[in-house]
Design a protein around this motif. Structure first.
Motif, mmCIF file in Angstrom:
data_model
loop_
_atom_site.group_PDB
_atom_site.id
_atom_site.type_symbol
_atom_site.label_atom_id
_atom_site.label_comp_id
_atom_site.label_asym_id
_atom_site.label_seq_id
_atom_site.Cartn_x
_atom_site.Cartn_y
_atom_site.Cartn_z
ATOM 1 N N UNK A 78 0.852 -1.190 0.000
ATOM 2 C CA UNK A 78 0.000 0.000 0.000
ATOM 3 C C UNK A 78 0.890 1.243 0.000
ATOM 4 N N UNK A 79 0.548 2.203 -0.810
ATOM 5 C CA UNK A 79 1.351 3.427 -0.909
ATOM 6 C C UNK A 79 1.492 4.128 0.442
ATOM 7 N N UNK A 80 0.423 4.171 1.222
ATOM 8 C CA UNK A 80 0.463 4.866 2.511
ATOM 9 C C UNK A 80 1.427 4.208 3.481
ATOM 10 N N UNK A 81 1.621 2.897 3.346
ATOM 11 C CA UNK A 81 2.490 2.184 4.271
ATOM 12 C C UNK A 81 3.938 2.643 4.141
ATOM 13 N N UNK B 161 -1.401 -15.354 18.664
ATOM 14 C CA UNK B 161 -1.728 -14.271 19.594
ATOM 15 C C UNK B 161 -0.850 -13.045 19.319
ATOM 16 N N UNK B 162 0.438 -13.277 19.111
ATOM 17 C CA UNK B 162 1.344 -12.166 18.777
ATOM 18 C C UNK B 162 0.939 -11.524 17.451
ATOM 19 N N UNK B 163 0.569 -12.334 16.482
ATOM 20 C CA UNK B 163 0.163 -11.817 15.170
ATOM 21 C C UNK B 163 -1.114 -10.993 15.259
ATOM 22 N N UNK B 164 -2.088 -11.520 15.986
ATOM 23 C CA UNK B 164 -3.359 -10.799 16.136
ATOM 24 C C UNK B 164 -3.123 -9.464 16.842
ATOM 25 N N UNK B 165 -2.325 -9.486 17.872
ATOM 26 C CA UNK B 165 -2.043 -8.258 18.612
ATOM 27 C C UNK B 165 -1.319 -7.245 17.740
ATOM 28 N N UNK B 166 -0.336 -7.713 16.994
ATOM 29 C CA UNK B 166 0.382 -6.814 16.090
ATOM 30 C C UNK B 166 -0.513 -6.249 15.012
ATOM 31 N N UNK B 167 -1.375 -7.084 14.452
ATOM 32 C CA UNK B 167 -2.310 -6.609 13.425
ATOM 33 C C UNK B 167 -3.263 -5.565 13.967
ATOM 34 N N UNK B 168 -3.766 -5.796 15.168
ATOM 35 C CA UNK B 168 -4.663 -4.818 15.803
ATOM 36 C C UNK B 168 -3.904 -3.522 16.069
ATOM 37 N N UNK C 251 -3.473 -1.522 12.836
ATOM 38 C CA UNK C 251 -4.720 -0.882 12.418
ATOM 39 C C UNK C 251 -5.113 0.264 13.355
ATOM 40 N N UNK C 252 -5.037 0.039 14.658
ATOM 41 C CA UNK C 252 -5.447 1.080 15.603
ATOM 42 C C UNK C 252 -4.503 2.269 15.602
ATOM 43 N N UNK C 253 -3.235 2.025 15.287
ATOM 44 C CA UNK C 253 -2.252 3.107 15.250
ATOM 45 C C UNK C 253 -2.583 4.120 14.156
ATOM 46 N N UNK D 228 -2.003 1.414 21.903
ATOM 47 C CA UNK D 228 -1.274 0.454 22.733
ATOM 48 C C UNK D 228 -2.121 -0.041 23.897
ATOM 49 N N UNK D 229 -2.864 0.863 24.515
ATOM 50 C CA UNK D 229 -3.729 0.477 25.629
ATOM 51 C C UNK D 229 -4.829 -0.470 25.160
ATOM 52 N N UNK D 230 -5.393 -0.189 24.006
ATOM 53 C CA UNK D 230 -6.450 -1.068 23.491
ATOM 54 C C UNK D 230 -5.897 -2.445 23.139
ATOM 55 N N UNK D 231 -4.697 -2.496 22.595
ATOM 56 C CA UNK D 231 -4.073 -3.789 22.303
ATOM 57 C C UNK D 231 -3.811 -4.536 23.607
ATOM 58 N N UNK D 232 -3.405 -3.821 24.633
ATOM 59 C CA UNK D 232 -3.245 -4.451 25.948
ATOM 60 C C UNK D 232 -4.557 -5.063 26.424
ATOM 61 N N UNK D 233 -5.660 -4.361 26.210
ATOM 62 C CA UNK D 233 -6.973 -4.888 26.560
ATOM 63 C C UNK D 233 -7.330 -6.123 25.747
ATOM 64 N N UNK D 234 -7.014 -6.082 24.463
ATOM 65 C CA UNK D 234 -7.263 -7.239 23.598
ATOM 66 C C UNK D 234 -6.446 -8.435 24.086
#
Length: 159
Positions: free
Chosen positions: A45-48, A108-115, A118-120, A129-135
């Motif tokens: 993706x260009x934005x990445x 679990x690491x992959x899901x957390x990183x993906x979230x 996206x959230x970033x 980061x806080x929301x990923x901690x909650x996840x």
């Protein structure tokens, strides 16, 4: 402690455990492969390309964790092919169980990183980061704490 059912031979028990593991792995493999395909597309993706070093590092770690999760989830297939017909079903079940546990950890690491990736994009980094901690807490509660609670509260029954 492992129990044997009265109406089940050791071989039947191993076959049942093997089939249960395969059913679990089918679900995990599919989800992991979909996540992996999604992650592969992000880099194009260009934005990445304009993202900062933190995002690139999280992406790299997430992509590698997801690739390794897929490897762990698919390894039992190769293992079965090599060991088929050699009378090693007991070892196959034990090793596959360990591979599945390792794959779940990497997933679990992959899901957390993906979230986090996206959230970033849509939230300030500390909030993401806080929301990923909650996840992570929810995953750990569902994958570890809930089974431990059920095991502790329920009567032991044969596997």
């Amino acid at each position: 402690m492992t129990y044997v059912r009265d109406d089940e031979s050791s071989g039947e028990r191993l076959d049942r455990h093997w089939n249960e593991l395969l059913q679990e792995l089918r679900l995990a493999q599919t989800g992991t492969q979909i996540l992996f395909a999604f992650l592969l597309g992000i880099a194009f993706q260009n934005q990445f390309h304009s993202a900062d070093a933190f995002t690139h590092a999280v992406y790299a770690g997430t992509l590698v964790a997801c690739a390794l999760a897929a490897a762990f989830f698919l390894a039992p297939v190769a293992l079965h092919r090599v060991l088929y017909g050699r009378g090693l079903r007991d070892r196959l079940v034990t090793v596959t169980d360990r591979l599945a546990r390792g794959g779940m950890t990497l997933l679990l690491a992959s899901m957390s990183g993906g979230v986090l990736i996206a959230l970033d994009v849509v939230l300030p980094r500390p909030a993401a980061g806080a929301m990923v901690g909650g996840v992570l807490i929810v995953f750990l509660a569902l994958w570890l704490a809930l089974p431990a609670y059920v095991r502790h509260k329920g009567p032991e029954k044969p596997n």
